[in-house]
Write a protein that holds these residues in place. Structure first.
Motif, PDB file in Angstrom:
ATOM      1  N   PHE A  95     -25.062 -15.750  -0.075  1.00 60.18           N
ATOM      2  CA  PHE A  95     -23.976 -14.853   0.323  1.00 60.18           C
ATOM      3  C   PHE A  95     -22.743 -15.307  -0.434  1.00 60.18           C
ATOM      4  N   LYS A  96     -22.097 -14.382  -1.161  1.00 54.95           N
ATOM      5  CA  LYS A  96     -20.918 -14.730  -1.947  1.00 54.95           C
ATOM      6  C   LYS A  96     -19.804 -13.725  -1.693  1.00 54.95           C
ATOM      7  N   PHE A  97     -18.598 -14.243  -1.532  1.00 54.91           N
ATOM      8  CA  PHE A  97     -17.412 -13.392  -1.412  1.00 54.91           C
ATOM      9  C   PHE A  97     -16.411 -13.774  -2.490  1.00 54.91           C
ATOM     10  N   VAL A  98     -15.768 -12.762  -3.089  1.00 56.18           N
ATOM     11  CA  VAL A  98     -14.652 -12.970  -4.000  1.00 56.18           C
ATOM     12  C   VAL A  98     -13.539 -12.028  -3.568  1.00 56.18           C
ATOM     13  N   GLY A  99     -12.347 -12.560  -3.294  1.00 58.54           N
ATOM     14  CA  GLY A  99     -11.250 -11.679  -2.920  1.00 58.54           C
ATOM     15  C   GLY A  99     -10.082 -12.430  -2.330  1.00 58.54           C
ATOM     16  N   ASP A 100      -9.188 -11.662  -1.703  1.00 58.72           N
ATOM     17  CA  ASP A 100      -7.977 -12.200  -1.102  1.00 58.72           C
ATOM     18  C   ASP A 100      -7.548 -11.271   0.027  1.00 58.72           C
ATOM     19  N   ASP A 101      -6.852 -11.772   1.042  1.00 58.93           N
ATOM     20  CA  ASP A 101      -6.326 -13.127   1.189  1.00 58.93           C
ATOM     21  C   ASP A 101      -7.357 -13.985   1.959  1.00 58.93           C
ATOM     22  N   ASP A 102      -7.070 -14.240   3.258  1.00 59.23           N
ATOM     23  CA  ASP A 102      -7.916 -15.143   4.041  1.00 59.23           C
ATOM     24  C   ASP A 102      -9.329 -14.595   4.219  1.00 59.23           C
ATOM     25  N   VAL A 103     -10.330 -15.469   4.117  1.00 60.70           N
ATOM     26  CA  VAL A 103     -11.711 -15.139   4.480  1.00 60.70           C
ATOM     27  C   VAL A 103     -12.327 -16.351   5.165  1.00 60.70           C
ATOM     28  N   PHE A 104     -12.982 -16.085   6.300  1.00 56.62           N
ATOM     29  CA  PHE A 104     -13.716 -17.117   7.043  1.00 56.62           C
ATOM     30  C   PHE A 104     -15.094 -16.549   7.344  1.00 56.62           C
ATOM     31  N   VAL A 105     -16.148 -17.231   6.911  1.00 55.38           N
ATOM     32  CA  VAL A 105     -17.523 -16.790   7.161  1.00 55.38           C
ATOM     33  C   VAL A 105     -18.239 -17.867   7.948  1.00 55.38           C
TER      34      VAL A 105
END
Length: 301
Positions: A225-235
Motif C-alpha cells: 500500500f503506497k500513498f503520495v500526497g499532502d498534507d497530513d496522512v495517517f494509515v
C-alpha cells in the motif's frame, strides 16, 4: 461509543465490537458483483445516513486483472457512485470528508502561531483509538503545526465546526497488472460545497479532512500500500500506525510492505486511513495498492 454504519451487507464474524470498536465480517472482494448489495447511493444523492454524497475519479469501467490483487471486474454502478442494491465490486471505496472554515485553528495554522510548512510526526499516537479515530500525541499547547488535543479531536469527528460529506474513491488498474490506483493531482473534491471556497485562495475549497475505514484479506503474496500526497496522512493497519506523513508540506510518500507486518495469510485485517488538507496552493492524493479489499467502506461518526 462511536456510531458506525457500513456501505454494505450486514455480516458477522471477523471482529467483535468492544469498547466502541466496530464489528467487521465477510463482505466479498471487489471482484464479486454482489459484494455490497446494500451499498448506499452515490452520484450526488443522499446515502443511508443522510450525508451528501459524490464520487471522484474516472467513470470509465476498468479491466480485470488475472495477476492477483484487487479484481475490478464487478458490474459498474452506472451512476458515478455506489448505487442502492448494486455492487461495490467496481473498485469504489467510500469515506467521509469533513469541511472546515479557513478560520479553524488547525487550518492555515500560521494564523494560530503554528507553522504552515513543516513535517510534524508527533501528532498522533502509534495505536488507533478504541473509537477507530487517531489519538492525539502532542502536548496541550500543540505541535509544530497543530494547536492541541481539543481542536485535533474535531478533525475526524462530526462537530458543529465541520460539515461531513460522503466521498467515493474510484480505483482503477489501467495497466492490468494488479496494481490498483486512485490518482488525483488536484484533489479538491468539495469545491463549491460545504462551507464553500474561502480565502486566501477562493479558487478551491482547501480546508478539509478525509477518513476511510475498510477491511482486507491478507494473502501473503507481497501486497503493498503506497500513498503520495499532502498534507497530513495517517494509515493504520490492524490498529497500528504504519504510515505517518503528519504536517503541512508538499507531497510526501509513505508505503507499507504487508509481508513485514507479521500478518497471517487468509486472515482479514482492518485498514484505517486519515488525510487532511490544511493549507493553500496545492492538494495531491495518490494511492497505489495490491491489497484485496473485502469491504467497500464503513462510516465512523
Amino acid at each position: 461509543m462511536a456510531t458506525t454504519r457500513r456501505a454494505g451487507l450486514p455480516r458477522a464474524g471477523l471482529r467483535t465490537a468492544e469498547n466502541g470498536r466496530v464489528s467487521f465480517g465477510r463482505a466479498g472482494v471487489w471482484a464479486v458483483a454482489a459484494a455490497c448489495g446494500a451499498c448506499s447511493a452515490g452520484g450526488g444523492g443522499d446515502d443511508m445516513g443522510g450525508r451528501n454524497s459524490g464520487s471522484t475519479g474516472s467513470s470509465s469501467s476498468s479491466s480485470s486483472s488475472s495477476s492477483g490483487g484487487i479484481d475490478l471486474s464487478g458490474s459498474s454502478s452506472g451512476g458515478g457512485g455506489i448505487q442502492p442494491g448494486t455492487s461495490c465490486g467496481d473498485g469504489i471505496l467510500r469515506g467521509v470528508i469533513r469541511d472546515f472554515h479557513n478560520t479553524f485553528p488547525d487550518m492555515e495554522p500560521a494564523h494560530s502561531g503554528k507553522s504552515d510548512n513543516a513535517d510534524d510526526l508527533g501528532i498522533v499516537q502509534p495505536m488507533l483509538g478504541a473509537d477507530l479515530k487517531p489519538v492525539y500525541a502532542g502536548p496541550a499547547t500543540g505541535t509544530v503545526t497543530t494547536t492541541g488535543p481539543e481542536n485535533f479531536d474535531k478533525w475526524y469527528r462530526d462537530d458543529p465546526v465541520n460539515l461531513p460529506l460522503d466521498l467515493d474513491l474510484q480505483f482503477e488498474d489501467p495497466d492490468g497488472d494488479g496494481v490498483f490506483t486512485y490518482d488525483n493531482q488536484a484533489f479538491f473534491p468539495i469545491d463549491g460545497q460545504g462551507f464553500g471556497n474561502e480565502p486566501p485562495d477562493p479558487s478551491h475549497n482547501y480546508h478539509f479532512t478525509f477518513e476511510l475505514h475498510t477491511l482486507f484479506e491478507y494473502e501473503g503474496r507481497g501486497e503493498e500500500f503506497k500513498f503520495v500526497g499532502d498534507d497530513d496522512v495517517f494509515v493504520f493497519i490492524n490498529g497500528k500506525l504504519e504510515v505517518n506523513l503528519g504536517g503541512v508540506h508538499g507531497p510526501r510518500e509513505g508505503s507499507i510492505a504487508l509481508d513485514t507486518l507479521g500478518l497471517t495469510p487468509g486472515e482479514s485485517y482492518q485498514l484505517d486511513f486519515f488525510f487532511a488538507e490544511r493549507h493553500v496552493t496545492a492538494s495531491h492524493f495518490r494511492i497505489d495498492t495490491t491489497i484485496k479489499f473485502v469491504d467497500c467502506g464503513i462510516t465512523v461518526e
